[in-house]
Motif scaffolding. Sequence first.
Motif, PDB file in Angstrom:
ATOM      1  N   ALA A 157       0.933  -1.306   0.120  1.00  0.00           N
ATOM      2  CA  ALA A 157       0.014   0.092   0.078  1.00  0.00           C
ATOM      3  C   ALA A 157       0.850   1.292   0.063  1.00  0.00           C
ATOM      4  CB  ALA A 157      -1.085   0.246   1.294  1.00  0.00           C
ATOM      5  N   GLY A 158       1.928   1.254   0.611  1.00  0.00           N
ATOM      6  CA  GLY A 158       2.925   2.600   0.713  1.00  0.00           C
ATOM      7  C   GLY A 158       3.715   2.248  -0.702  1.00  0.00           C
ATOM      8  N   LEU A 159       3.860   1.397  -1.150  1.00  0.00           N
ATOM      9  CA  LEU A 159       4.778   1.352  -2.430  1.00  0.00           C
ATOM     10  C   LEU A 159       4.103   1.721  -3.886  1.00  0.00           C
ATOM     11  CD1 LEU A 159       6.812  -1.706  -1.205  1.00  0.00           C
ATOM     12  CD2 LEU A 159       7.600   0.692  -1.156  1.00  0.00           C
ATOM     13  N   GLN A 160       2.759   1.010  -4.001  1.00  0.00           N
ATOM     14  CA  GLN A 160       1.882   1.083  -4.840  1.00  0.00           C
ATOM     15  C   GLN A 160       0.715   1.978  -4.601  1.00  0.00           C
ATOM     16  OE1 GLN A 160       3.277  -2.189  -4.590  1.00  0.00           O
ATOM     17  NE2 GLN A 160       5.256  -1.395  -5.945  1.00  0.00           N
ATOM     18  N   GLY A 161       0.270   2.126  -3.442  1.00  0.00           N
ATOM     19  CA  GLY A 161      -1.063   3.029  -3.084  1.00  0.00           C
ATOM     20  C   GLY A 161      -1.983   1.911  -3.087  1.00  0.00           C
ATOM     21  N   SER A 162      -3.124   1.977  -2.106  1.00  0.00           N
ATOM     22  CA  SER A 162      -4.309   1.320  -2.204  1.00  0.00           C
ATOM     23  C   SER A 162      -5.645   2.030  -2.071  1.00  0.00           C
ATOM     24  CB  SER A 162      -4.030   0.453  -0.708  1.00  0.00           C
ATOM     25  OG  SER A 162      -5.148  -0.406  -0.629  1.00  0.00           O
ATOM     26  N   ILE A 163      -6.558   1.687  -2.736  1.00  0.00           N
ATOM     27  CA  ILE A 163      -7.980   2.595  -2.633  1.00  0.00           C
ATOM     28  C   ILE A 163      -8.261   2.415  -1.120  1.00  0.00           C
ATOM     29  CG2 ILE A 163     -10.178   2.647  -3.478  1.00  0.00           C
ATOM     30  CD1 ILE A 163      -8.056   3.969  -5.348  1.00  0.00           C
ATOM     31  N   GLY A 248      19.339  -0.735   3.089  1.00  0.00           N
ATOM     32  CA  GLY A 248      18.462   0.252   2.480  1.00  0.00           C
ATOM     33  C   GLY A 248      17.584  -0.388   1.320  1.00  0.00           C
ATOM     34  N   ARG A 249      17.325  -1.490   1.451  1.00  0.00           N
ATOM     35  CA  ARG A 249      16.570  -2.222   0.510  1.00  0.00           C
ATOM     36  C   ARG A 249      14.903  -2.582   1.099  1.00  0.00           C
ATOM     37  NH1 ARG A 249      18.730  -2.587  -4.457  1.00  0.00           N
ATOM     38  NH2 ARG A 249      21.006  -2.931  -4.158  1.00  0.00           N
ATOM     39  N   VAL A 250      14.007  -2.565   0.375  1.00  0.00           N
ATOM     40  CA  VAL A 250      12.554  -2.998   0.522  1.00  0.00           C
ATOM     41  C   VAL A 250      12.379  -4.169  -0.149  1.00  0.00           C
ATOM     42  CG1 VAL A 250      10.186  -2.099   0.655  1.00  0.00           C
ATOM     43  CG2 VAL A 250      11.959  -0.545   0.910  1.00  0.00           C
ATOM     44  N   GLY A 263      12.202   1.394  -5.927  1.00  0.00           N
ATOM     45  CA  GLY A 263      11.486   2.719  -5.850  1.00  0.00           C
ATOM     46  C   GLY A 263      11.727   3.797  -6.602  1.00  0.00           C
ATOM     47  N   TRP A 264      11.495   4.966  -6.292  1.00  0.00           N
ATOM     48  CA  TRP A 264      11.841   6.154  -7.075  1.00  0.00           C
ATOM     49  C   TRP A 264      13.115   6.172  -7.493  1.00  0.00           C
ATOM     50  CZ3 TRP A 264       7.432   8.586  -8.488  1.00  0.00           C
ATOM     51  CH2 TRP A 264       6.625   8.781  -7.813  1.00  0.00           C
ATOM     52  N   ARG A 265      13.245   6.432  -8.914  1.00  0.00           N
ATOM     53  CA  ARG A 265      14.227   6.539  -9.755  1.00  0.00           C
ATOM     54  C   ARG A 265      14.413   7.408 -10.755  1.00  0.00           C
ATOM     55  NH1 ARG A 265      17.367   1.582  -9.216  1.00  0.00           N
ATOM     56  NH2 ARG A 265      18.647   2.033 -11.269  1.00  0.00           N
ATOM     57  N   HIS A 266      15.631   8.296 -11.098  1.00  0.00           N
ATOM     58  CA  HIS A 266      15.507   9.195 -11.984  1.00  0.00           C
ATOM     59  C   HIS A 266      15.110   8.623 -13.392  1.00  0.00           C
ATOM     60  CE1 HIS A 266      16.900  12.370  -9.570  1.00  0.00           C
ATOM     61  NE2 HIS A 266      18.065  11.698  -9.325  1.00  0.00           N
ATOM     62  N   GLY A 267      14.335   9.289 -14.155  1.00  0.00           N
ATOM     63  CA  GLY A 267      13.694   8.612 -15.214  1.00  0.00           C
ATOM     64  C   GLY A 267      14.328   9.474 -16.383  1.00  0.00           C
ATOM     65  N   PRO A 268      13.231   9.524 -17.598  1.00  0.00           N
ATOM     66  CA  PRO A 268      13.658  10.561 -18.640  1.00  0.00           C
ATOM     67  C   PRO A 268      13.561  11.676 -18.238  1.00  0.00           C
ATOM     68  CG  PRO A 268      11.275   9.293 -18.832  1.00  0.00           C
ATOM     69  CD  PRO A 268      12.195   8.545 -17.754  1.00  0.00           C
TER      70      PRO A 268
END
Length: 301
Positions: A157-163, A248-250, A263-268
Amino acid sequence: MILKDRIAIVTGAGRGIGREHALELARQGAKVVVNDFGVSLAGEKQDSPADEVVAEIVAMGGEAVANGADVADFEQAAAMVQQAIDTFGGLDILVNNAGFVRDRMLVNTSEEEWDAVIRVHLKGHFAPLRHAGAYWRAEAKEGRQRAARVINTSSGAGLQGSIGQATYSAAKAGIAGLTLVAAAELGRYGATVNAIAPVARTRMTVDAFPDMMAGAGGDGDAFDAMDPANNSPIVAWLASADAADVTGRVIEIEGGRVCLEEGWRHGPHEDAGQRWAAGDVGSAIRALVGRAAEPERVYGT
């Protein structure tokens, strides 16, 4: 016995996943402080089952002591860390697991519900971690650096979200971020900091996801993918001296499946080389969206 003579605290260890963590750490040789504040799913105070878990550990030949601290209370968290030091002679492992839910759609969530869930999950991770980290720093400065290990508890839920779980999702996302920073800061004192995102049938999930939880497991010797005990061997290894190179891993755990989250990474990106004109932003952002990976869907959508 990969944790022989190591000293651990497990928060929220009276029931569910936390209970299984405490039992598994004890089976692997750890001396365990079994913390449980004793609350209902709604956060109402009730008797703590920590003593029952301690009795199970002692019956199997292990060592354990109960603790009833509110882990989100800064002073009580400090006293819990000190209890481990006073009772067993130190602290090597902190498993932050305590939490509860008050699920609501975002527009129905009250301020009290938001504050309560954020407090227990996020501050309830910070306070024990802060005091344990200070102890490990002091030990390192005295030339007694310990192979310290922290395992936090995030969530899909914290990583992808949950309605319907905006507050819980925000708290669990915060725990993932806290894990990254703590790993970077505490490594110099011999500590690793990781988080798990467990999937299990517990009193927190059985009502929130009844269809998924009801479909778990089977009869006889069939593997029960939703058994909360499935998560604990991974926690035990992360708590061991052998896990010094992982921090530092999940890690998401679902039955027998372990998944290293990215998780969050620099993208384009697009660099205008100057301040953007507002009218030019839309086309640039849409082009970046077209080049980026599709985000995973929020649970429930």
